[in-house]
Motif scaffolding. Structure first.
Motif, short mmCIF file in Angstrom:
data_model
loop_
_atom_site.label_atom_id
_atom_site.label_comp_id
_atom_site.label_asym_id
_atom_site.label_seq_id
_atom_site.Cartn_x
_atom_site.Cartn_y
_atom_site.Cartn_z
N MET A 1 0.84 -1.18 0.00
CA MET A 1 0.00 0.00 0.00
C MET A 1 0.89 1.24 0.00
SD MET A 1 -2.95 0.79 2.69
CE MET A 1 -4.13 2.01 2.40
N ALA A 2 0.58 2.18 -0.87
CA ALA A 2 1.38 3.40 -1.00
C ALA A 2 1.03 4.38 0.11
CB ALA A 2 1.09 4.05 -2.36
N GLY A 3 2.07 5.10 0.57
CA GLY A 3 1.87 6.12 1.60
C GLY A 3 1.47 7.44 0.97
N ASN A 4 1.17 8.40 1.80
CA ASN A 4 0.79 9.73 1.35
C ASN A 4 1.82 10.73 1.86
OD1 ASN A 4 -1.82 9.07 0.15
ND2 ASN A 4 -2.40 8.55 2.24
N LEU A 5 1.98 11.80 1.11
CA LEU A 5 2.93 12.83 1.50
C LEU A 5 2.36 14.19 1.11
CD1 LEU A 5 5.77 13.59 2.57
CD2 LEU A 5 6.56 13.42 0.20
N ASN A 6 2.39 15.12 2.04
CA ASN A 6 1.95 16.49 1.81
C ASN A 6 3.00 17.37 2.46
OD1 ASN A 6 0.74 18.98 1.64
ND2 ASN A 6 -1.18 18.37 2.60
N LYS A 7 4.03 17.75 1.71
CA LYS A 7 5.15 18.53 2.23
C LYS A 7 5.51 19.63 1.24
CE LYS A 7 8.15 18.32 5.63
NZ LYS A 7 7.70 18.53 7.00
N SER A 52 4.80 33.99 -7.81
CA SER A 52 3.65 33.32 -7.21
C SER A 52 3.52 33.78 -5.77
CB SER A 52 3.83 31.80 -7.25
OG SER A 52 3.91 31.34 -8.57
N TYR A 53 2.28 33.91 -5.31
CA TYR A 53 2.01 34.38 -3.96
C TYR A 53 1.33 33.27 -3.16
CZ TYR A 53 2.95 38.83 -6.17
OH TYR A 53 3.54 39.84 -6.88
N PHE A 54 1.76 33.10 -1.91
CA PHE A 54 1.23 32.03 -1.06
C PHE A 54 0.85 32.58 0.31
CE2 PHE A 54 4.21 30.15 -4.05
CZ PHE A 54 3.47 29.12 -4.58
N ASN A 55 -0.32 32.17 0.79
CA ASN A 55 -0.76 32.51 2.14
C ASN A 55 -0.21 31.48 3.11
OD1 ASN A 55 -2.32 34.77 1.38
ND2 ASN A 55 -3.98 33.40 0.75
N ILE A 56 0.36 31.95 4.21
CA ILE A 56 1.01 31.09 5.20
C ILE A 56 0.26 31.23 6.53
CG2 ILE A 56 3.18 30.51 6.34
CD1 ILE A 56 3.38 30.43 3.26
N ILE A 57 0.03 30.11 7.20
CA ILE A 57 -0.57 30.08 8.53
C ILE A 57 0.44 29.42 9.46
CG2 ILE A 57 -2.45 29.16 9.94
CD1 ILE A 57 -4.07 28.94 7.34
N VAL A 58 0.70 30.05 10.61
CA VAL A 58 1.67 29.52 11.56
C VAL A 58 1.04 29.52 12.95
CG1 VAL A 58 4.05 29.64 12.35
CG2 VAL A 58 3.44 30.68 10.18
N VAL A 76 12.27 34.44 3.94
CA VAL A 76 12.04 33.31 4.84
C VAL A 76 12.02 32.01 4.05
CG1 VAL A 76 10.71 34.59 6.59
CG2 VAL A 76 9.52 33.54 4.68
N LEU A 77 12.34 30.94 4.75
CA LEU A 77 12.17 29.59 4.23
C LEU A 77 11.05 28.96 5.05
CD1 LEU A 77 13.05 27.11 2.54
CD2 LEU A 77 14.61 26.55 4.39
N VAL A 78 9.97 28.56 4.38
CA VAL A 78 8.81 27.98 5.04
C VAL A 78 8.74 26.50 4.72
CG1 VAL A 78 6.28 28.01 5.16
CG2 VAL A 78 7.54 30.16 4.91
N GLU A 79 8.59 25.69 5.76
CA GLU A 79 8.40 24.25 5.62
C GLU A 79 7.04 23.92 6.20
OE1 GLU A 79 10.18 20.09 7.43
OE2 GLU A 79 11.26 21.97 7.78
N GLY A 80 6.20 23.24 5.42
CA GLY A 80 4.87 22.93 5.93
C GLY A 80 4.10 22.00 5.02
N ARG A 81 2.77 22.16 5.06
CA ARG A 81 1.89 21.31 4.26
C ARG A 81 0.81 22.16 3.62
NH1 ARG A 81 -2.82 20.64 7.29
NH2 ARG A 81 -2.56 21.22 9.47
N LEU A 82 0.25 21.66 2.52
CA LEU A 82 -0.86 22.33 1.85
C LEU A 82 -2.16 21.99 2.56
CD1 LEU A 82 0.00 21.58 -1.88
CD2 LEU A 82 0.24 23.76 -0.70
N VAL A 101 0.21 25.56 5.76
CA VAL A 101 0.29 25.53 7.22
C VAL A 101 1.74 25.20 7.55
CG1 VAL A 101 -0.53 24.45 9.35
CG2 VAL A 101 -2.11 24.78 7.42
N ALA A 102 2.44 26.16 8.13
CA ALA A 102 3.87 26.02 8.37
C ALA A 102 4.15 25.22 9.63
CB ALA A 102 4.52 27.39 8.48
N ASP A 103 5.12 24.29 9.52
CA ASP A 103 5.64 23.55 10.67
C ASP A 103 6.89 24.24 11.19
OD1 ASP A 103 3.70 21.51 10.38
OD2 ASP A 103 4.94 20.54 8.85
N ASN A 104 7.61 24.89 10.28
CA ASN A 104 8.85 25.56 10.63
C ASN A 104 9.03 26.76 9.70
OD1 ASN A 104 11.32 25.96 11.99
ND2 ASN A 104 12.42 24.79 10.45
#
Length: 145
Positions: A1-7, A52-58, A76-82, A101-104
């Motif tokens: 079964m394949a996993g999922n990734l949202n990064k 491109s413009y992106f809205n970030i939630i932290v 900034v460098l944003v690491e998160g998920r869609l 949604v930023a994790d870091n």
């Protein structure tokens, strides 16, 4: 079964100062947007620039640090998920928005504009990296930038 990734990893500049709010339960949440530039060679052989413009939630302490230390223009460098969110406009139309949604959040540079970043690079200075999960002391003089 394949996993999922949202990064997602995004490197860009803030288009506005972060806004800090609190939920009814008292949880902090910061919102800001970043612009990410892409340069490519078009079919005509000329270089083109696309932004491109992106809205970030932290959430939480990281969001508080973003609101405290980040300003418009700061890289900034944003690491998160869609995340997709739906809402209804005042005239009853349903809209869906995709946010990050930023994790870091890594704070880069020391200035608020690209020109100050270029100056710093040309002068041989190093970019000051700052992880948003850093919990500074109450003494502002202890902040490492």
């Amino acid at each position: 079964m394949a996993g999922n990734l949202n990064k997602v990893f995004l490197l860009g500049n803030l288009t506005r100062d972060p806004e800090l709010r609190h939920t009814a339960q008292g949880t902090s949440v910061a919102n800001f947007s970043i612009a990410v530039n892409r340069t490519y060679k078009g079919n005509d052989g000329d270089f083109k620039k696309e932004t491109s413009y992106f809205n970030i939630i932290v959430w939480g302490r990281i969001g508080e640090n973003c609101a405290k230390y980040l300003t418009k223009g700061r890289p900034v460098l944003v690491e998160g998920r869609l995340q997709n969110r739906s809402y209804e406009t005042q005239d009853g139309q349903k809209r869906t928005i995709t946010e990050i949604v930023a994790d870091n959040v890594q704070f880069l540079g020391s200035g608020s504009s690209r020109d100050s970043m270029d100056e710093m690079s040309n002068s041989g200075g190093d970019d000051v990296g700052f992880s948003a999960d850093f919990a500074p002391s109450d003494d502002d003089d202890a902040v490492p930038f």
